[in-house]
Design an enzyme around this catalytic site. Sequence first.
Site, PDB file in Angstrom:
ATOM      1  N   CYS A 196       0.846  -1.199   0.000  1.00 44.71           N
ATOM      2  CA  CYS A 196       0.000   0.000   0.000  1.00 44.71           C
ATOM      3  C   CYS A 196       0.886   1.255   0.000  1.00 44.71           C
ATOM      4  CB  CYS A 196      -0.950  -0.038   1.194  1.00 44.71           C
ATOM      5  SG  CYS A 196      -2.287   1.185   1.100  1.00 44.71           S
TER       6      CYS A 196
ATOM      7  N   ASP B 284      -9.904  -4.902  -5.473  1.00 44.22           N
ATOM      8  CA  ASP B 284      -9.406  -3.901  -4.525  1.00 44.22           C
ATOM      9  C   ASP B 284     -10.093  -2.556  -4.786  1.00 44.22           C
ATOM     10  OD1 ASP B 284      -7.962  -2.243  -2.856  1.00 44.22           O
ATOM     11  OD2 ASP B 284      -6.011  -3.057  -3.418  1.00 44.22           O
TER      12      ASP B 284
ATOM     13  N   HIS C 207      -8.124  -5.708  -1.211  1.00 43.21           N
ATOM     14  CA  HIS C 207      -6.877  -5.070  -0.791  1.00 43.21           C
ATOM     15  C   HIS C 207      -6.073  -5.946   0.169  1.00 43.21           C
ATOM     16  CE1 HIS C 207      -4.325  -1.557  -0.392  1.00 43.21           C
ATOM     17  NE2 HIS C 207      -4.352  -1.670   0.930  1.00 43.21           N
TER      18      HIS C 207
END
Length: 366
Positions: free
Chosen positions: A157, A312, A341
């Site tokens: 991320c 995601d 995610h």
Amino acid sequence: MSNKQGIRLLSGSAEEVGAKLQENFERMLETTRRWMEILTFDPDPETGLTPKNIVWRKNKAKLYRYVCPGEIKYRTPVLFIYALINKAYILDLSPGMSLIEHLVNEGFDVYLLDWGEFQWEDRDLRFDDFVCDYIARAVYKVCQISGTESLTMAGYCMGGTMTAMYAALYDRPEVKNIIYLAAPIDFENAGLSSIWLKPPGFDPDKVADVYKLVPKEFIDTGVKMLKPVNNFWGTYTRLWKNLDEGVSIKSWKALNKWMNDNVHFPGAAYRQWIKEFYQENKLIKNEFRIKGRTVDLKNIKASLLVLAGENDHIVLPHQTKAILDLSSSTDKEFHIFPIGHGGLVFGSVAKKQVYPTISNWLAERS
């Protein structure tokens, strides 16, 4: 259950139907009782249990080196960089469901930079600080301890975005390989986030000026509102369903702990993240600067493994895939999996597909 099945279950004499209804009702009550008990009284499970040692500290950050149970097979160490707004133990959630544990058991020399929990005195920290004063020093320390002049970096991320910044600015020690896990690089079309954060309707300067240290509750609510039904209701209905079906809830409890275990966001970095990334997309325009230096992604020459989740909604696949064209790397792979995610590091797809993809790719390049 289909209507036909329901009719079959309720067929029979009045006594049989009544007994079945009573059984179902008592089962529902018992499941609900246990559900409430878990939500109210059950302690959080232990997480991050892969053995490790702290090898370096700065401020609240810790650099961990994980203990390999056998011989380290691969000379190139792996350094994980995580996001600033969650706890990094999602990468080492529980025994048997841990990307870090998997890599350690495969013989890799694994490190993790854990940011710790930011407090009021950290409110002025910027990405300049995180990249140059934390990541750069952690990289040097990893190579010093492992006795190498190169390393692999793995960014999840926002951690992947910061990894890209670092790799674009520093050429020593050599960043030999980079793994991007759901890492946003291109912020042009970030789904619902782009709509919510669009100026002038959303003003990050006002948020940062008011809070200074942006509360974790503010960030958590904003992220969960991207998919509110699933995050605020679906999470708990899944627990009830698991209990009713006799499925183990150990994984649910570990993941639920992580989802609600967030950290405050330094206001200065928050201002940059929303304004210069989401609103102005400076990173891919060669307009983002770190301590006066332009972050040019074409300076990245490392071998790239880019991973994304098809479902995601936080970081859309194209946002991560963009690094393939923006870097100068010639050895690069892109894999997309039918997950969201968190599914890249947690769940059956992660364990059966993502973990082996990463370790096999690294084994050939370490």
